[in-house]
Design a protein around this motif. Structure first.
Motif, short mmCIF file in Angstrom:
data_model
loop_
_atom_site.label_atom_id
_atom_site.label_comp_id
_atom_site.label_asym_id
_atom_site.label_seq_id
_atom_site.Cartn_x
_atom_site.Cartn_y
_atom_site.Cartn_z
N ASP A 1 79.29 69.56 37.84
CA ASP A 1 79.68 68.21 37.42
C ASP A 1 78.44 67.31 37.34
O ASP A 1 78.28 66.55 36.37
N ASP B 1 77.31 60.95 39.25
CA ASP B 1 77.95 61.80 40.27
C ASP B 1 77.42 61.53 41.68
O ASP B 1 77.49 62.40 42.53
N HIS C 1 82.59 59.11 40.98
CA HIS C 1 83.97 59.17 41.48
C HIS C 1 84.03 59.42 42.99
O HIS C 1 85.07 59.87 43.48
N HIS C 2 82.93 59.18 43.70
CA HIS C 2 82.95 59.36 45.16
C HIS C 2 83.38 58.08 45.88
O HIS C 2 83.23 56.99 45.35
N THR D 1 82.94 63.36 37.38
CA THR D 1 82.08 62.37 36.72
C THR D 1 81.99 62.67 35.23
O THR D 1 81.90 61.76 34.41
N ASP E 1 84.97 70.57 38.95
CA ASP E 1 85.40 69.59 39.96
C ASP E 1 86.92 69.59 40.16
O ASP E 1 87.42 69.03 41.14
MN MN Z 1 81.64 65.28 40.89
#
Ligand code: MN
Ligand code: 5GP
Length: 338
Positions: A28, A93, A119-120, A139, A171
């Motif tokens: 990703d 990411d 997206h964390h 991501t 992912d």
């Molecule tokens: Mn990721």
């Protein structure tokens, strides 16, 4: 949309761009970086992808791979120069600068515009433009959405689509994890319509092993997987000698942690191994048990609720002991997951 408009204006003239992603990039991280870089190049920008470390060989098929600079200390001056010259830096990411190790200060001190696409959980506030969505599985799909918001779906070619598809595929664990929603399938479908080949990409990413990697997996499963019924936890540890014995390369241990979680009744899995300068931990969980919180609270890490990582400066043995001593604290929580 308003933000995309400002970004669009900034990108309306050719810019010097750096695209970077987290340490030890996975599909990703690298796929979103090379997908975005491919797009920006087609739009006339001068683009350099810089990864903060090397990455697995099974990602080297990605179009644009040959132009990536993988940071190591010998490339410090080169990378510092590229970051200094950049007018805009895309951070993909990851959302905490600590995740790019030696490059963190260079990026922090740079006067370039910064874009974070991620997206964390628990992002740091360092970017001028943010495309951040923790409900997105990857991501790569956020990069796809960004390109669409910039009005450029038609610019996505087979190379860009393939890189982005690889990130989305991995992912979601091959569209199996609980982050796989209708949206992920819709975006995957569109990427396929734009040229991504699902069977080719899955073969390249998942079925391009060395014999040593398979032997390492066999060794881990037969000798190193420990199950603690009481805590519904399974864990694997690897010393540097064990990694050496199987000539382990970057990426060879990727996915090992998932075996622990596949055991019936297990709710949390950990994988703990010695790296050059520290000990790395990977966590996976089911249901509401947040390994991201566990990684954040005890191992200087983070990630997603059900997939997270961290590190420790203690010895491998002391790190394992630290992990084991934490388990009683979580016993009730781990035993209450359906
Ligand atoms: Mn990721
Ligand atoms: P993995 O176990 O596959 O290395 O990582 C699982 C997830 O946690 C990935 O989304 C990864 O980006 C994130 N992650 C891994 N290590 C760290 C870390 O040290 N810090 C943070 N914040 N996230 C991490």
């Amino acid at each position: 949309m308003e933000k995309a408009q400002a970004l669009k204006e900034f990108l309306s003239q050719p810019r010097k761009v750096v695209v970077t992603t987290h340490h030890k990039p996975d599909a990703d991280a690298l796929g979103s970086s090379l997908g975005l870089a491919g797009y920006l190049k087609k739009k006339g920008h001068q683009v350099q992808v810089i990864t903060p470390s090397d990455y697995p060989n099974f990602l080297s098929w990605m179009p644009g791979n040959e132009e990536v600079i993988a940071y190591d200390t010998s490339k410090n001056t080169l990378v510092a120069g590229k970051v200094r010259e950049a007018e805009i830096i895309f951070c993909l990411d990851f959302s905490a600068l600590g995740r790019i190790y030696d490059m963190a200060d260079m990026v922090r001190q740079s006067s370039a515009k910064k874009v974070m696409v991620d997206h964390h959980l628990e992002p740091e506030d360092f970017a001028d433009f943010v495309q951040w969505d923790t409900s997105a599985a990857s991501t790569a799909q956020l990069v796809y959405q960004l390109i669409l918001e910039l009005g450029d779906r038609a610019v996505i070619d087979v190379n860009i689509a393939s890189c982005l598809y690889a990130g989305l595929m991995t992912d979601t664990g091959g569209f199996r994890h609980n982050n796989t929603r209708h949206d992920e399938f819709l975006i995957a479908s569109d990427l396929v319509s734009l040229g991504a080949n699902p069977s080719r990409i899955s073969k390249l990413v998942y079925e391009t092993n060395t014999l040593e990697r398979l032997r390492l997996t066999g060794f881990v499963l037969s000798e190193k997987l420990v199950v603690l019924e009481e805590y519904k936890t399974a864990y694997i540890t690897l010393t540097d000698q064990e990694l050496k014995r199987f000539s382990s390369q970057t990426g060879d241990t990727e996915g090992l942690v998932n075996y622990g979680l596949s055991i019936q009744g297990i709710k949390m899995a950990a994988f703990i191994y010695k790296r050059k300068d520290d000990v790395k931990l990977s966590f996976r969980s089911l249901g509401n048990f947040s390994v991201s919180a566990l990684a954040r609270d005890h191992f200087e890490g983070g990630g997603h609720k059900n997939a997270a990582g961290g590190q420790s400066k203690l010895s491998l043995e002391d790190t394992i002991q630290k992990f084991l001593k934490l388990l009683p604290t979580y016993k009730e929580q781990l035993n209450s997951i359906d």
